[in-house]
Design a protein around this motif. Sequence first.
Motif, PDB file in Angstrom:
ATOM      1  N   THR A 128      12.866  68.345  26.581  1.00 22.64           N
ATOM      2  CA  THR A 128      11.454  68.067  26.284  1.00 22.64           C
ATOM      3  C   THR A 128      10.610  67.685  27.234  1.00 22.64           C
ATOM      4  OG1 THR A 128      12.795  67.245  23.980  1.00 22.64           O
ATOM      5  CG2 THR A 128      10.413  66.246  24.568  1.00 22.64           C
ATOM      6  N   LEU A 129       9.367  68.237  27.249  1.00 27.15           N
ATOM      7  CA  LEU A 129       8.441  67.743  28.290  1.00 27.15           C
ATOM      8  C   LEU A 129       7.149  67.140  27.659  1.00 27.15           C
ATOM      9  CD1 LEU A 129       8.364  71.235  30.339  1.00 27.15           C
ATOM     10  CD2 LEU A 129       9.530  68.869  30.782  1.00 27.15           C
ATOM     11  N   ARG A 130       6.602  66.281  28.330  1.00 26.92           N
ATOM     12  CA  ARG A 130       5.455  65.683  27.812  1.00 26.92           C
ATOM     13  C   ARG A 130       4.244  66.433  28.431  1.00 26.92           C
ATOM     14  NH1 ARG A 130       3.476  62.752  23.783  1.00 26.92           N
ATOM     15  NH2 ARG A 130       5.319  61.377  24.194  1.00 26.92           N
ATOM     16  N   ASP A 131       3.126  66.782  27.789  1.00 25.10           N
ATOM     17  CA  ASP A 131       2.129  67.498  28.112  1.00 25.10           C
ATOM     18  C   ASP A 131       0.878  66.550  28.565  1.00 25.10           C
ATOM     19  OD1 ASP A 131       0.099  69.380  28.406  1.00 25.10           O
ATOM     20  OD2 ASP A 131      -0.231  69.522  26.254  1.00 25.10           O
ATOM     21  N   ALA A 132       1.075  66.380  29.679  1.00 28.45           N
ATOM     22  CA  ALA A 132       0.106  64.940  30.346  1.00 28.45           C
ATOM     23  C   ALA A 132      -1.401  65.239  30.288  1.00 28.45           C
ATOM     24  CB  ALA A 132       0.403  64.879  31.756  1.00 28.45           C
ATOM     25  N   ASP A 133      -1.693  66.820  30.653  1.00 27.99           N
ATOM     26  CA  ASP A 133      -3.130  67.017  30.660  1.00 27.99           C
ATOM     27  C   ASP A 133      -3.845  67.653  29.597  1.00 27.99           C
ATOM     28  OD1 ASP A 133      -1.929  69.041  31.690  1.00 27.99           O
ATOM     29  OD2 ASP A 133      -2.838  69.080  33.648  1.00 27.99           O
ATOM     30  N   ASP A 134      -2.880  67.966  28.661  1.00 25.06           N
ATOM     31  CA  ASP A 134      -3.419  69.011  27.441  1.00 25.06           C
ATOM     32  C   ASP A 134      -3.409  70.427  27.908  1.00 25.06           C
ATOM     33  OD1 ASP A 134      -3.983  69.236  24.734  1.00 25.06           O
ATOM     34  OD2 ASP A 134      -6.008  69.412  25.234  1.00 25.06           O
ATOM     35  N   ILE A 136      -0.840  72.451  28.092  1.00 24.23           N
ATOM     36  CA  ILE A 136       0.104  72.983  27.139  1.00 24.23           C
ATOM     37  C   ILE A 136      -0.545  73.202  25.944  1.00 24.23           C
ATOM     38  CG2 ILE A 136       2.710  73.095  25.997  1.00 24.23           C
ATOM     39  CD1 ILE A 136       3.684  71.594  28.480  1.00 24.23           C
ATOM     40  N   GLY A 137      -1.125  72.441  25.196  1.00 29.08           N
ATOM     41  CA  GLY A 137      -1.769  72.366  23.893  1.00 29.08           C
ATOM     42  C   GLY A 137      -3.019  73.371  23.973  1.00 29.08           C
ATOM     43  N   LYS A 138      -3.381  73.516  25.098  1.00 27.78           N
ATOM     44  CA  LYS A 138      -4.467  74.474  25.036  1.00 27.78           C
ATOM     45  C   LYS A 138      -3.916  75.768  25.169  1.00 27.78           C
ATOM     46  CE  LYS A 138      -7.982  71.629  27.412  1.00 27.78           C
ATOM     47  NZ  LYS A 138      -8.592  71.482  28.862  1.00 27.78           N
ATOM     48  N   LEU A 139      -2.793  76.263  25.638  1.00 23.63           N
ATOM     49  CA  LEU A 139      -2.154  77.323  25.654  1.00 23.63           C
ATOM     50  C   LEU A 139      -1.741  77.886  24.282  1.00 23.63           C
ATOM     51  CD1 LEU A 139       0.221  77.454  29.006  1.00 23.63           C
ATOM     52  CD2 LEU A 139      -1.516  79.126  28.218  1.00 23.63           C
ATOM     53  N   PHE A 140      -1.057  76.847  23.307  1.00 22.17           N
ATOM     54  CA  PHE A 140      -0.678  76.909  22.181  1.00 22.17           C
ATOM     55  C   PHE A 140      -1.888  77.244  21.270  1.00 22.17           C
ATOM     56  CE2 PHE A 140       3.491  75.628  23.280  1.00 22.17           C
ATOM     57  CZ  PHE A 140       4.356  76.242  22.594  1.00 22.17           C
ATOM     58  N   LEU A 141      -3.058  76.776  21.387  1.00 23.56           N
ATOM     59  CA  LEU A 141      -4.151  76.895  20.747  1.00 23.56           C
ATOM     60  C   LEU A 141      -4.476  78.380  20.778  1.00 23.56           C
ATOM     61  CD1 LEU A 141      -6.129  76.001  18.745  1.00 23.56           C
ATOM     62  CD2 LEU A 141      -7.592  75.129  21.078  1.00 23.56           C
ATOM     63  N   GLN A 142      -4.663  78.970  22.223  1.00 27.28           N
ATOM     64  CA  GLN A 142      -4.648  80.317  22.592  1.00 27.28           C
ATOM     65  C   GLN A 142      -3.859  81.312  21.842  1.00 27.28           C
ATOM     66  OE1 GLN A 142      -5.562  79.670  26.786  1.00 27.28           O
ATOM     67  NE2 GLN A 142      -6.909  81.448  26.503  1.00 27.28           N
TER      68      GLN A 142
END
Length: 292
Positions: A128-134, A136-142
């Motif tokens: 498990t990793l923490r998405d510190a700067d978002d 990874i979140g932006k990649l999943f949205l794409q």
Amino acid sequence: MIRSVQTFKSEHFFDDGFPLYVNRATETFHIPLHDHDFIEFAYVAEGGGFHHIDGEVREAAKGQLIFIPIGTSHVFRPASTNPDKQALIVYNCLFSPRLLEKLAGIASDPALLADLRLMQDGRLSSYTLRDADDAIGKLFLQLHREYSLPRQGTNDFLCALLLQLLVVALRARSDAPSPASRKFDRFDQLLAYMESHMAEPLTLSRLARVSLWSERHLQRLFLRHADQPFHLYLQSMRIRRSCELLRHTPLKIAAIAEEVGYKDIASFLSAFKNHAGQTPSAYRKAAGADRT
């Protein structure tokens, strides 16, 4: 009691011969404990709850990336049965090990190629990793947008996004601190968790579930790093916060007691006097913040 584990098969997810699938799901209590014959990256996009994985229960929190290898049993559960209270929303990126062969043909970095081989052979454990700067979140949205609205070149674009995700995850793991410093960081994170959940019931049992440390080990950590037992640290934290509220807000004493986690006003008054040497009213008056 041993719970049965259902196996999810690739053929139910991968269409048209392309071995990758992306969705965005609101987790419920209906999905069974399961493993699968494909690899999965899960990303907690919203809300919170719990992740049951390999016989352990871990907190699922917004911004977590979880790698789940083939054959690893797991399931997400929301914190509440009422989805209106706090929904747990997770992106899932599923892919076959054979897709890694294609990505290995593109990649050139030795560390990334080694990681791809470990993943493909099933020798990379869950993490498990923490998405510190978002990022990874932006990649999943794409990933989700491209998968949901396919266009010319979609499969190649999805491969490029997955390769980017693998690089970001590798970098995050490579930049992780040493085990010793990571333990201190985790304890600091646990103290921050206590601060942000002060109004809720905080027990060693709950903190053990959140931290993945045993209750006995937690007791040792509080004695070593906080110089006092857990229950005294919790009381000091709550009284310290109540002093701030008494000095800087006009909240009534009963409201402050509830704000810092005391449901019984008598218990709060007793704890405050033992810690501060005077009643909350006297403390507020002496601090020049008597607003009643």
